[in-house]
Structures are given as structure tokens and as C-alpha cells.
Design a protein around this motif. Sequence first.
Motif, mmCIF file in Angstrom:
data_model
loop_
_atom_site.group_PDB
_atom_site.id
_atom_site.type_symbol
_atom_site.label_atom_id
_atom_site.label_comp_id
_atom_site.label_asym_id
_atom_site.label_seq_id
_atom_site.Cartn_x
_atom_site.Cartn_y
_atom_site.Cartn_z
ATOM 1 N N ASP A 41 0.859 -1.180 0.000
ATOM 2 C CA ASP A 41 0.000 0.000 0.000
ATOM 3 C C ASP A 41 0.897 1.231 0.000
ATOM 4 O OD1 ASP A 41 -2.377 1.383 -0.012
ATOM 5 O OD2 ASP A 41 -2.715 1.230 2.147
ATOM 6 N N VAL A 42 0.471 2.275 -0.676
ATOM 7 C CA VAL A 42 1.238 3.516 -0.721
ATOM 8 C C VAL A 42 0.504 4.544 0.130
ATOM 9 C CG1 VAL A 42 2.177 5.325 -2.202
ATOM 10 C CG2 VAL A 42 2.111 2.975 -3.026
ATOM 11 N N ASN A 43 1.148 4.950 1.244
ATOM 12 C CA ASN A 43 0.513 5.899 2.155
ATOM 13 C C ASN A 43 1.586 6.631 2.970
ATOM 14 O OD1 ASN A 43 1.302 4.048 4.150
ATOM 15 N ND2 ASN A 43 -0.659 2.988 4.080
ATOM 16 N N ALA A 44 1.158 7.346 3.992
ATOM 17 C CA ALA A 44 2.088 8.139 4.804
ATOM 18 C C ALA A 44 3.152 7.283 5.483
ATOM 19 C CB ALA A 44 1.316 8.948 5.849
ATOM 20 N N ALA A 45 2.848 6.027 5.757
ATOM 21 C CA ALA A 45 3.839 5.145 6.383
ATOM 22 C C ALA A 45 5.067 4.970 5.480
ATOM 23 C CB ALA A 45 3.216 3.784 6.697
ATOM 24 N N ASP A 46 4.862 5.045 4.171
ATOM 25 C CA ASP A 46 5.993 4.958 3.245
ATOM 26 C C ASP A 46 6.869 6.199 3.329
ATOM 27 O OD1 ASP A 46 5.387 2.394 1.861
ATOM 28 O OD2 ASP A 46 3.552 3.464 1.382
ATOM 29 N N VAL A 47 6.266 7.353 3.535
ATOM 30 C CA VAL A 47 7.030 8.594 3.694
ATOM 31 C C VAL A 47 7.865 8.522 4.969
ATOM 32 C CG1 VAL A 47 6.882 11.095 3.986
ATOM 33 C CG2 VAL A 47 5.320 9.928 2.415
ATOM 34 N N VAL A 48 7.270 8.053 6.044
ATOM 35 C CA VAL A 48 7.989 7.908 7.315
ATOM 36 C C VAL A 48 9.165 6.952 7.143
ATOM 37 C CG1 VAL A 48 7.809 7.059 9.694
ATOM 38 C CG2 VAL A 48 5.988 8.477 8.725
ATOM 39 N N LYS A 49 8.951 5.841 6.467
ATOM 40 C CA LYS A 49 10.028 4.860 6.233
ATOM 41 C C LYS A 49 11.145 5.484 5.417
ATOM 42 C CE LYS A 49 11.817 0.667 5.843
ATOM 43 N NZ LYS A 49 12.270 -0.164 6.926
ATOM 44 N N LEU A 50 10.796 6.249 4.381
ATOM 45 C CA LEU A 50 11.797 6.896 3.542
ATOM 46 C C LEU A 50 12.624 7.904 4.344
ATOM 47 C CD1 LEU A 50 13.065 7.419 0.799
ATOM 48 C CD2 LEU A 50 11.210 9.026 0.329
ATOM 49 N N VAL A 51 11.978 8.705 5.166
ATOM 50 C CA VAL A 51 12.702 9.675 6.002
ATOM 51 C C VAL A 51 13.633 8.956 6.970
ATOM 52 C CG1 VAL A 51 12.435 11.414 7.827
ATOM 53 C CG2 VAL A 51 10.978 11.499 5.784
ATOM 54 N N ASN A 52 13.175 7.879 7.575
ATOM 55 C CA ASN A 52 14.013 7.118 8.499
ATOM 56 C C ASN A 52 15.225 6.513 7.793
ATOM 57 O OD1 ASN A 52 12.473 7.646 10.768
ATOM 58 N ND2 ASN A 52 11.172 5.862 10.468
ATOM 59 N N ILE A 53 15.037 6.045 6.575
ATOM 60 C CA ILE A 53 16.161 5.501 5.814
ATOM 61 C C ILE A 53 17.187 6.595 5.539
ATOM 62 C CG2 ILE A 53 16.862 4.554 3.575
ATOM 63 C CD1 ILE A 53 14.144 3.043 3.579
ATOM 64 N N ILE A 54 16.717 7.741 5.079
ATOM 65 C CA ILE A 54 17.623 8.834 4.752
ATOM 66 C C ILE A 54 18.360 9.334 5.993
ATOM 67 C CG2 ILE A 54 17.737 11.240 3.958
ATOM 68 C CD1 ILE A 54 15.399 10.499 2.053
ATOM 69 N N MET A 55 17.659 9.469 7.101
ATOM 70 C CA MET A 55 18.277 9.989 8.319
ATOM 71 C C MET A 55 19.282 9.011 8.923
ATOM 72 S SD MET A 55 17.118 12.986 8.527
ATOM 73 C CE MET A 55 17.709 13.462 10.126
ATOM 74 N N SER A 56 19.159 7.733 8.618
ATOM 75 C CA SER A 56 20.090 6.758 9.193
ATOM 76 C C SER A 56 21.337 6.586 8.348
ATOM 77 C CB SER A 56 19.408 5.408 9.372
ATOM 78 O OG SER A 56 19.118 4.810 8.120
ATOM 79 N N GLU A 57 21.370 7.141 7.144
ATOM 80 C CA GLU A 57 22.544 7.015 6.266
ATOM 81 C C GLU A 57 23.642 7.962 6.710
ATOM 82 O OE1 GLU A 57 23.177 5.028 3.430
ATOM 83 O OE2 GLU A 57 21.423 3.909 4.072
#
Length: 57
Positions: A41-57
Amino acid sequence: MTKTYKVSVYALKDGMNNSEPAIANIIVKGGKFGDINGDNDVNAADVVKLVNIIMSE
């Protein structure tokens, strides 16, 4: 299908220097286009996951 996206983001504010860019490779396997967290499903949870990935790099 697997697709890899290179994402680069930075913060900016008038009168201040831009931040250093945060860069991450995002790998999307199957599912719907934009489904980062793999719940089919494409929703706000995907945005949160993307931000978390970027911030952990």
C-alpha cells in the motif's frame, strides 16, 4: 521487479547556509510503485520509512 533509487535531500532557510546533503539508496522490491515499507500500500507510512532511511545514512 527490483528498482534502486538514489535520494538526496538537504535543509535550507533564508539567511542561512544550506545543510550538507543526506544521500541514500532506496531499494524497492515488487509491490506498488512508491511502496517503500513493503505492505503493498502507498501511504504516509511509506514517507515515514523513507525519512528514516535517509536519516540513518
